[in-house]
Design an enzyme around this catalytic site. Structure first.
Site, PDB file in Angstrom:
ATOM      1  N   TYR A  80       0.864  -1.214   0.085  1.00  0.00           N
ATOM      2  CA  TYR A  80       0.010  -0.597   0.025  1.00  0.00           C
ATOM      3  C   TYR A  80       0.992   1.407   0.005  1.00  0.00           C
ATOM      4  O   TYR A  80       1.855   1.256   0.272  1.00  0.00           O
ATOM      5  CB  TYR A  80      -0.622   0.083   1.567  1.00  0.00           C
ATOM      6  CG  TYR A  80      -1.979   1.628   1.495  1.00  0.00           C
ATOM      7  CD1 TYR A  80      -2.754   1.384   0.197  1.00  0.00           C
ATOM      8  CD2 TYR A  80      -1.764   2.046   2.484  1.00  0.00           C
ATOM      9  CE1 TYR A  80      -3.509   2.922   0.794  1.00  0.00           C
ATOM     10  CE2 TYR A  80      -2.307   3.033   2.594  1.00  0.00           C
ATOM     11  CZ  TYR A  80      -3.376   3.646   1.446  1.00  0.00           C
ATOM     12  OH  TYR A  80      -4.199   4.619   2.308  1.00  0.00           O
ATOM     13  N   GLY A 110      11.059  -4.026  -3.307  1.00  0.00           N
ATOM     14  CA  GLY A 110      10.715  -4.769  -4.776  1.00  0.00           C
ATOM     15  C   GLY A 110      10.835  -3.963  -5.633  1.00  0.00           C
ATOM     16  O   GLY A 110      11.384  -3.225  -6.081  1.00  0.00           O
ATOM     17  N   ALA A 161       9.875   1.318   0.119  1.00  0.00           N
ATOM     18  CA  ALA A 161       8.455   2.413   0.602  1.00  0.00           C
ATOM     19  C   ALA A 161       9.105   2.662   2.093  1.00  0.00           C
ATOM     20  O   ALA A 161       8.903   1.529   2.843  1.00  0.00           O
ATOM     21  CB  ALA A 161       7.415   2.181  -0.148  1.00  0.00           C
ATOM     22  N   CYS A 175       2.702  -8.095   1.498  1.00  0.00           N
ATOM     23  CA  CYS A 175       4.147  -8.466   0.498  1.00  0.00           C
ATOM     24  C   CYS A 175       3.634  -9.738   0.869  1.00  0.00           C
ATOM     25  O   CYS A 175       5.032 -10.684   1.038  1.00  0.00           O
ATOM     26  CB  CYS A 175       5.370  -8.362   1.944  1.00  0.00           C
ATOM     27  SG  CYS A 175       5.344  -5.941   0.950  1.00  0.00           S
TER      28      CYS A 175
END
Length: 203
Positions: A77, A140, A153, A169
């Site tokens: 998110y 990622g 992030a 994840c």
């Protein structure tokens, strides 16, 4: 002779579709002489599903957009208050393996947090950075023609509730953020420290 310099771009608050389109174009068209870049950005609320994920990882969408991404990993998110670090690095030129790049990226986060007396760590088989058995930074990547794109992030000061709507994840770790650990820290100060750590490692 190649000089290890890196350009850091501050993109502000942007739609993820626009940034990912620019990032893909940059990666496809870059030449051997193109300088490496780091893009710092925040995104509007969105769930992104990586190449290993499926819509089954969304428990409740609650009208939050869902976008499929070509990055590695499953679902995560993004929202304002989270610092996205897109890492556009030529691995061949820097003589880096993917594994080594991931370690460097995670160490940037760990070192940044350490500067504010936050102890964090990595876990085998679970990419990202963790604090007190909770995830504070997701990771990622994708590699194309020896060049990385996508990235990390870092949760700083955001609404974490939508993480409860997904299986983040693909694992059951709860999420945390900087403001919950050090309430007096602000987004700008953390970003400035992170930029300093990026230059230390990549320049």
């Amino acid at each position: 002779m190649y000089k290890k310099n890196i350009k850091i771009r501050n993109l502000g608050l942007r739609r993820i579709q626009d940034v990912c389109s620019s990032m893909n174009d940059f990666t496809i068209t870059r030449k051997i002489s193109t300088p490496d870049e780091i893009w710092l950005v925040q995104h509007y609320p969105v769930f992104t599903i990586g190449v290993s994920g499926t819509k089954h990882d969304v428990l409740v969408s609650n009208n939050i957009p869902i976008i499929f991404s070509n990055r590695g990993g499953k679902i995560t998110y993004h929202a304002p208050g989270q610092l996205i670090i897109y890492v556009l690095i030529n691995l061949f030129r820097r003589k880096l393996t993917v594994r080594r790049l991931i370690l460097l990226m995670q160490n940037i986060i760990i070192s940044t947090l350490k500067s504010f007396s936050i102890d964090s760590y990595i876990l085998n088989n679970f990419p990202g950075v963790y604090v007190n058995n909770k995830k504070i930074c997701s990771l990622g990547l994708r590699i194309r023609n020896g060049c990385s794109f996508h990235g990390m992030a870092l949760n700083i000061n955001m609404d974490l509730l939508p993480f409860e709507y997904i299986n983040p994840c693909g694992n059951s770790f709860k999420m945390t953020q900087v403001i919950d650990i050090k309430p007096n820290l602000c987004f700008k100060i953390i970003k400035l420290m992170l930029m300093h750590k990026i230059r230390e490692i990549f320049s």
